[in-house]
Design a protein around this motif. Structure first.
Motif, PDB file in Angstrom:
ATOM      1  N   PRO A  16      34.624 -10.217 -40.723  1.00  0.00           N
ATOM      2  CA  PRO A  16      33.921 -10.838 -39.593  1.00  0.00           C
ATOM      3  C   PRO A  16      34.656 -10.754 -38.256  1.00  0.00           C
ATOM      4  O   PRO A  16      34.037 -10.467 -37.228  1.00  0.00           O
ATOM      5  N   HIS A  17      35.978 -10.993 -38.238  1.00  0.00           N
ATOM      6  CA  HIS A  17      36.697 -10.988 -36.960  1.00  0.00           C
ATOM      7  C   HIS A  17      36.666  -9.622 -36.284  1.00  0.00           C
ATOM      8  O   HIS A  17      36.509  -9.530 -35.064  1.00  0.00           O
ATOM      9  N   ARG A  18      36.773  -8.542 -37.055  1.00  0.00           N
ATOM     10  CA  ARG A  18      36.728  -7.191 -36.474  1.00  0.00           C
ATOM     11  C   ARG A  18      35.330  -6.852 -35.980  1.00  0.00           C
ATOM     12  O   ARG A  18      35.159  -6.246 -34.914  1.00  0.00           O
ATOM     13  N   LEU A  19      34.333  -7.238 -36.776  1.00  0.00           N
ATOM     14  CA  LEU A  19      32.953  -6.943 -36.399  1.00  0.00           C
ATOM     15  C   LEU A  19      32.585  -7.700 -35.119  1.00  0.00           C
ATOM     16  O   LEU A  19      31.985  -7.129 -34.208  1.00  0.00           O
ATOM     17  N   PHE A  20      32.970  -8.959 -35.022  1.00  0.00           N
ATOM     18  CA  PHE A  20      32.654  -9.761 -33.836  1.00  0.00           C
ATOM     19  C   PHE A  20      33.359  -9.210 -32.599  1.00  0.00           C
ATOM     20  O   PHE A  20      32.745  -9.071 -31.537  1.00  0.00           O
ATOM     21  N   LYS A  21      34.637  -8.896 -32.732  1.00  0.00           N
ATOM     22  CA  LYS A  21      35.383  -8.346 -31.591  1.00  0.00           C
ATOM     23  C   LYS A  21      34.737  -7.068 -31.066  1.00  0.00           C
ATOM     24  O   LYS A  21      34.617  -6.873 -29.858  1.00  0.00           O
ATOM     25  N   SER A  22      34.341  -6.188 -31.974  1.00  0.00           N
ATOM     26  CA  SER A  22      33.801  -4.894 -31.556  1.00  0.00           C
ATOM     27  C   SER A  22      32.338  -4.990 -31.136  1.00  0.00           C
ATOM     28  O   SER A  22      31.956  -4.472 -30.093  1.00  0.00           O
ATOM     29  N   LEU A  23      31.527  -5.656 -31.950  1.00  0.00           N
ATOM     30  CA  LEU A  23      30.075  -5.717 -31.730  1.00  0.00           C
ATOM     31  C   LEU A  23      29.704  -6.637 -30.572  1.00  0.00           C
ATOM     32  O   LEU A  23      28.715  -6.406 -29.890  1.00  0.00           O
ATOM     33  N   VAL A  24      30.492  -7.677 -30.338  1.00  0.00           N
ATOM     34  CA  VAL A  24      30.170  -8.659 -29.298  1.00  0.00           C
ATOM     35  C   VAL A  24      31.156  -8.589 -28.127  1.00  0.00           C
ATOM     36  O   VAL A  24      30.771  -8.317 -26.999  1.00  0.00           O
ATOM     37  N   LEU A  25      32.420  -8.830 -28.398  1.00  0.00           N
ATOM     38  CA  LEU A  25      33.383  -8.987 -27.309  1.00  0.00           C
ATOM     39  C   LEU A  25      33.677  -7.698 -26.550  1.00  0.00           C
ATOM     40  O   LEU A  25      33.961  -7.733 -25.359  1.00  0.00           O
ATOM     41  N   ASP A  26      33.626  -6.551 -27.223  1.00  0.00           N
ATOM     42  CA  ASP A  26      33.919  -5.282 -26.549  1.00  0.00           C
ATOM     43  C   ASP A  26      32.744  -4.308 -26.576  1.00  0.00           C
ATOM     44  O   ASP A  26      32.918  -3.115 -26.372  1.00  0.00           O
ATOM     45  N   SER A  27      31.551  -4.821 -26.802  1.00  0.00           N
ATOM     46  CA  SER A  27      30.387  -3.937 -26.913  1.00  0.00           C
ATOM     47  C   SER A  27      30.131  -3.145 -25.633  1.00  0.00           C
ATOM     48  O   SER A  27      29.661  -2.009 -25.694  1.00  0.00           O
ATOM     49  N   ASP A  28      30.443  -3.725 -24.469  1.00  0.00           N
ATOM     50  CA  ASP A  28      30.222  -3.021 -23.201  1.00  0.00           C
ATOM     51  C   ASP A  28      30.968  -1.697 -23.147  1.00  0.00           C
ATOM     52  O   ASP A  28      30.507  -0.744 -22.521  1.00  0.00           O
TER      53      ASP A  28
END
Length: 160
Positions: free
Chosen positions: A16-28
């Protein structure tokens, strides 16, 4: 105003932490990198990246649409919850007012994740969203999800 809601789940072997960081926090940054034909760029128009921030997404060459504007409503990094509203875009036509989204990433089997999405379409007047349009949106979202997942598998040291 009409309201249509759909829910969708994707299961991933990514924690979850990797998916959230990539999919949400760094999606731009990440989505234009791994899927430029879908999203060409993401520009912050207002705000500092937190709730209230408004962003302009410019779609890539492979899209039939040019842009969409969305507002971040909530980012809960501790519980892996992201809420945002698509405010406008050329795909809206004269039928849509907005689309509210809630993305929640939970722990899944074998150290992976379950990504749950709830999308609520708010239509103008008494318009309804055709099932094929919802399916088309789901397929595009799934393609982005799978591209990010593949990138994370190929780059296991990113977003830890």
């Amino acid at each position: 105003m009409g309201v249509t809601t759909y829910e969708h789940e994707d299961v991933s072997s990514i924690p979850p932490h990797r998916l959230f960081k990539s999919l949400v926090l760094d999606s731009d940054n990440l989505i234009p990198k791994v899927l430029p034909q879908a999203i060409k760029s993401c520009e912050t128009l207002e705000g500092n990246g937190g709730p209230g921030t408004v962003k302009l997404l410019t779609f890539g060459e492979g899209s039939q649409y040019k842009h969409a504007k969305h507002r971040i409503d909530e980012i809960d990094e501790e519980n892996y919850v992201f809420k945002y509203t698509v405010l406008e875009g050329d795909a809206f036509g004269d039928k849509l007012e907005s689309i509210s989204n809630v993305v929640k990433i939970e722990a899944g089997p074998d150290g992976g994740s379950i990504c749950k999405t709830i999308s609520t379409y708010h239509t103008k007047g008494d318009h309804h969203i055709a099932e094929d349009k919802i399916k088309e949106g789901k397929e595009k979202a799934k393609a982005i999800f799978k591209a990010i997942e593949a990138h994370l598998h190929a780059h296991p040291h990113e977003y830890n």
